[in-house]
Design a protein around this motif. Sequence first.
Motif, PDB file in Angstrom:
ATOM      1  N   PRO A  48      13.088  17.298  21.076  1.00 39.42           N
ATOM      2  CA  PRO A  48      12.432  16.049  21.499  1.00 39.42           C
ATOM      3  C   PRO A  48      13.052  14.798  20.887  1.00 39.42           C
ATOM      4  O   PRO A  48      13.372  14.757  19.699  1.00 39.42           O
ATOM      5  CB  PRO A  48      10.989  16.243  21.027  1.00 39.42           C
ATOM      6  CG  PRO A  48      10.782  17.710  21.092  1.00 39.42           C
ATOM      7  CD  PRO A  48      12.097  18.316  20.684  1.00 39.42           C
ATOM      8  N   SER A  49      13.207  13.795  21.723  1.00 45.15           N
ATOM      9  CA  SER A  49      13.779  12.515  21.319  1.00 45.15           C
ATOM     10  C   SER A  49      12.670  11.507  21.048  1.00 45.15           C
ATOM     11  O   SER A  49      11.497  11.732  21.359  1.00 45.15           O
ATOM     12  CB  SER A  49      14.705  11.986  22.418  1.00 45.15           C
ATOM     13  OG  SER A  49      13.991  11.841  23.639  1.00 45.15           O
ATOM     14  N   LEU A  50      13.051  10.350  20.492  1.00 51.22           N
ATOM     15  CA  LEU A  50      12.090   9.276  20.239  1.00 51.22           C
ATOM     16  C   LEU A  50      11.798   8.482  21.506  1.00 51.22           C
ATOM     17  O   LEU A  50      10.683   7.993  21.700  1.00 51.22           O
ATOM     18  CB  LEU A  50      12.637   8.317  19.182  1.00 51.22           C
ATOM     19  CG  LEU A  50      12.725   8.808  17.747  1.00 51.22           C
ATOM     20  CD1 LEU A  50      13.480   7.792  16.901  1.00 51.22           C
ATOM     21  CD2 LEU A  50      11.339   9.040  17.185  1.00 51.22           C
ATOM     22  N   LEU A  51      12.807   8.352  22.370  1.00 44.80           N
ATOM     23  CA  LEU A  51      12.718   7.488  23.537  1.00 44.80           C
ATOM     24  C   LEU A  51      13.050   8.271  24.798  1.00 44.80           C
ATOM     25  O   LEU A  51      13.756   9.285  24.738  1.00 44.80           O
ATOM     26  CB  LEU A  51      13.688   6.311  23.387  1.00 44.80           C
ATOM     27  CG  LEU A  51      13.433   5.381  22.201  1.00 44.80           C
ATOM     28  CD1 LEU A  51      14.604   4.430  22.013  1.00 44.80           C
ATOM     29  CD2 LEU A  51      12.145   4.599  22.408  1.00 44.80           C
ATOM     30  N   LEU A  61      25.309  14.258  25.751  1.00 45.25           N
ATOM     31  CA  LEU A  61      24.965  14.825  24.445  1.00 45.25           C
ATOM     32  C   LEU A  61      25.120  16.339  24.458  1.00 45.25           C
ATOM     33  O   LEU A  61      25.725  16.924  23.559  1.00 45.25           O
ATOM     34  CB  LEU A  61      23.542  14.432  24.070  1.00 45.25           C
ATOM     35  CG  LEU A  61      22.972  15.122  22.813  1.00 45.25           C
ATOM     36  CD1 LEU A  61      23.798  14.765  21.583  1.00 45.25           C
ATOM     37  CD2 LEU A  61      21.509  14.740  22.610  1.00 45.25           C
ATOM     38  N   SER A  62      24.561  16.993  25.483  1.00 39.42           N
ATOM     39  CA  SER A  62      24.656  18.455  25.558  1.00 39.42           C
ATOM     40  C   SER A  62      26.108  18.897  25.657  1.00 39.42           C
ATOM     41  O   SER A  62      26.527  19.861  24.999  1.00 39.42           O
ATOM     42  CB  SER A  62      23.860  18.966  26.763  1.00 39.42           C
ATOM     43  OG  SER A  62      22.486  18.639  26.656  1.00 39.42           O
ATOM     44  N   GLY A  63      26.910  18.198  26.473  1.00 37.94           N
ATOM     45  CA  GLY A  63      28.313  18.565  26.618  1.00 37.94           C
ATOM     46  C   GLY A  63      29.096  18.403  25.334  1.00 37.94           C
ATOM     47  O   GLY A  63      29.937  19.248  24.989  1.00 37.94           O
ATOM     48  N   LEU A 425      13.298  17.496  11.954  1.00 38.54           N
ATOM     49  CA  LEU A 425      14.054  18.680  11.585  1.00 38.54           C
ATOM     50  C   LEU A 425      15.295  18.235  10.816  1.00 38.54           C
ATOM     51  O   LEU A 425      15.929  17.245  11.187  1.00 38.54           O
ATOM     52  CB  LEU A 425      14.479  19.473  12.825  1.00 38.54           C
ATOM     53  CG  LEU A 425      13.354  20.071  13.685  1.00 38.54           C
ATOM     54  CD1 LEU A 425      13.924  20.647  14.969  1.00 38.54           C
ATOM     55  CD2 LEU A 425      12.596  21.136  12.906  1.00 38.54           C
ATOM     56  N   PRO A 426      15.664  18.928   9.745  1.00 35.82           N
ATOM     57  CA  PRO A 426      16.875  18.551   9.005  1.00 35.82           C
ATOM     58  C   PRO A 426      18.098  18.534   9.916  1.00 35.82           C
ATOM     59  O   PRO A 426      18.244  19.395  10.797  1.00 35.82           O
ATOM     60  CB  PRO A 426      16.991  19.647   7.934  1.00 35.82           C
ATOM     61  CG  PRO A 426      15.626  20.229   7.813  1.00 35.82           C
ATOM     62  CD  PRO A 426      14.996  20.114   9.169  1.00 35.82           C
ATOM     63  N   VAL A 427      18.960  17.581   9.733  1.00 30.89           N
ATOM     64  CA  VAL A 427      20.212  17.406  10.477  1.00 30.89           C
ATOM     65  C   VAL A 427      19.932  17.070  11.945  1.00 30.89           C
ATOM     66  O   VAL A 427      20.434  16.078  12.477  1.00 30.89           O
ATOM     67  CB  VAL A 427      21.130  18.643  10.373  1.00 30.89           C
ATOM     68  CG1 VAL A 427      22.440  18.389  11.130  1.00 30.89           C
ATOM     69  CG2 VAL A 427      21.427  18.975   8.912  1.00 30.89           C
ATOM     70  N   GLN A 432      19.446  13.348  16.686  1.00 28.36           N
ATOM     71  CA  GLN A 432      18.677  12.815  17.807  1.00 28.36           C
ATOM     72  C   GLN A 432      18.378  11.329  17.606  1.00 28.36           C
ATOM     73  O   GLN A 432      18.425  10.548  18.561  1.00 28.36           O
ATOM     74  CB  GLN A 432      17.374  13.608  17.973  1.00 28.36           C
ATOM     75  CG  GLN A 432      17.562  15.035  18.447  1.00 28.36           C
ATOM     76  CD  GLN A 432      17.969  15.096  19.907  1.00 28.36           C
ATOM     77  OE1 GLN A 432      18.015  14.097  20.607  1.00 28.36           O
ATOM     78  NE2 GLN A 432      18.261  16.295  20.386  1.00 28.36           N
ATOM     79  N   THR A 433      18.067  10.923  16.393  1.00 32.29           N
ATOM     80  CA  THR A 433      17.804   9.506  16.122  1.00 32.29           C
ATOM     81  C   THR A 433      19.057   8.674  16.336  1.00 32.29           C
ATOM     82  O   THR A 433      18.990   7.547  16.852  1.00 32.29           O
ATOM     83  CB  THR A 433      17.290   9.335  14.681  1.00 32.29           C
ATOM     84  OG1 THR A 433      16.105  10.110  14.501  1.00 32.29           O
ATOM     85  CG2 THR A 433      16.969   7.871  14.393  1.00 32.29           C
ATOM     86  N   THR A 434      20.218   9.202  15.962  1.00 30.02           N
ATOM     87  CA  THR A 434      21.480   8.497  16.178  1.00 30.02           C
ATOM     88  C   THR A 434      21.720   8.255  17.666  1.00 30.02           C
ATOM     89  O   THR A 434      22.131   7.160  18.081  1.00 30.02           O
ATOM     90  CB  THR A 434      22.643   9.292  15.578  1.00 30.02           C
ATOM     91  OG1 THR A 434      22.414   9.491  14.176  1.00 30.02           O
ATOM     92  CG2 THR A 434      23.958   8.560  15.768  1.00 30.02           C
TER      93      THR A 434
END
Length: 463
Positions: A48-51, A61-63, A425-427, A432-434
């Motif tokens: 899950p993302s923030l936005l 991102l997945s690729g 979650l660590p790392v 995801q925030t980045t």
Amino acid sequence: MTIDLAAPAPTPGTREKSPRIPLPHSFFGPCLGSTAATTVAVVVSLVPSLLPRASLTQGILSGVLVAFCLALTALFRRAVPHRLRALSGPHEAEARGLAVAVGAAMVAVSVTWAHHWQNALRAAMDVPPIGFRYWPEVLAGTVVTATVLVGGAAGIRALTRMAGRARSVAALAVAAILLGSGITSIASPSPDTASASAPAVALDPGMSGSPLSLVNWNSLGTHGRRFVSIEPSGSPVRVYIGLAAAADDQSRAALAVRELERAGGFERDHLVVAIPTGSGWVDANAVQGFEDRWGDDVALVAQQYSDTPSWVTFVFDRDAASRSARALVAAVRGHIATMPPDRRPDLHVYGQSLGAIGGSAVFDERNPGPCEALWAGPPAGSVRTDGATVLANTSDPVVRWQPSLLWSPPDLSRAEQDAPMPPWLPVVGFLQTTVDLFTSLDSAPGHGHRYGTEQAQCEPAVS
């Protein structure tokens, strides 16, 4: 013609068996390492993302993660080939088939969870929900991105072998220089000559760039012209000193004081020093909020210290905001000190994002008094919040992102929850925030790194 007498003669009436040909690995499907790498990459990318996340962003991102994990698998396979040989055998086909089935199930569960999460975020932020079309687009983006990255890496490796190490290093150096030149041209846009000739509408006398102003309209810069052109209510006083107006921070601050004197800013009950972001931008919502709150009893002043995107200034010259803020506030405070005590305006320092870092530097030696400091979306770990009024959304990646997010959850004690919050979650939480940083300004005010007129509110209220 020679005859091998040691070879046994075939038995009459029987067929000679053909020699067993080993099947290639691809016959049984992807190897276990590649299946595990792809599964982990996709599952991590769907955390899950923030936005709310667009299908293109999610696919890229997945690729990227798939290509990265496949690269790690290849390195591991080279480093410990003896261990991988132990995985081959008569049950290799069954093991690979089971790995593919388990991986597909994990991805299906992650996609279902991500679908519900994205729609929950969209419901909280008044964004249309995603439908079935979203996931084929994500799949296409993932495949294309991973293929380009993996293929590009293979191509570079092949060229390196053909051209030799020295030529390859030289070619990469040239490519890096060209890439750096492109980034510099993007980060330092050319002046906006289309809007530099004259204001589109007649400005109030209290505005910088007006006919009575000490500041020339052309020197305001793009964001300065936008600042003074925000739809006014009443008789506003807005002073903006662009980079072109004077040679250094102190000269610009002195000009700002003279311009405030000319416009009658020191005669208002409230004086707001607005520290811009790295590009020189001041949020129009904040301007309108201050003028709605105090009307003709408020004056605003801002001083530009950079004309590059905030992230560029944040990375390469973060102290520029602090130096400029110190110079401007010191000059304003110095003038206020010369005024009779009963006529001195209340001074407020406002900053959003990188502007909050600059404003925070003004209070290095003491904590601000009530309503003296107002920060909106302050970057995590970079701003002093003691005594300040802080406005932060829990969905804002800027108030979360810092290196310690790799191993510890963010401090959201000063943030207001505006949407569902994903588990940390660590790392993975850092990653995801980045990614969310790149879309933090795409939301409506009140979500992400966007704030509304409530930026002008403070506690306790000032009458």
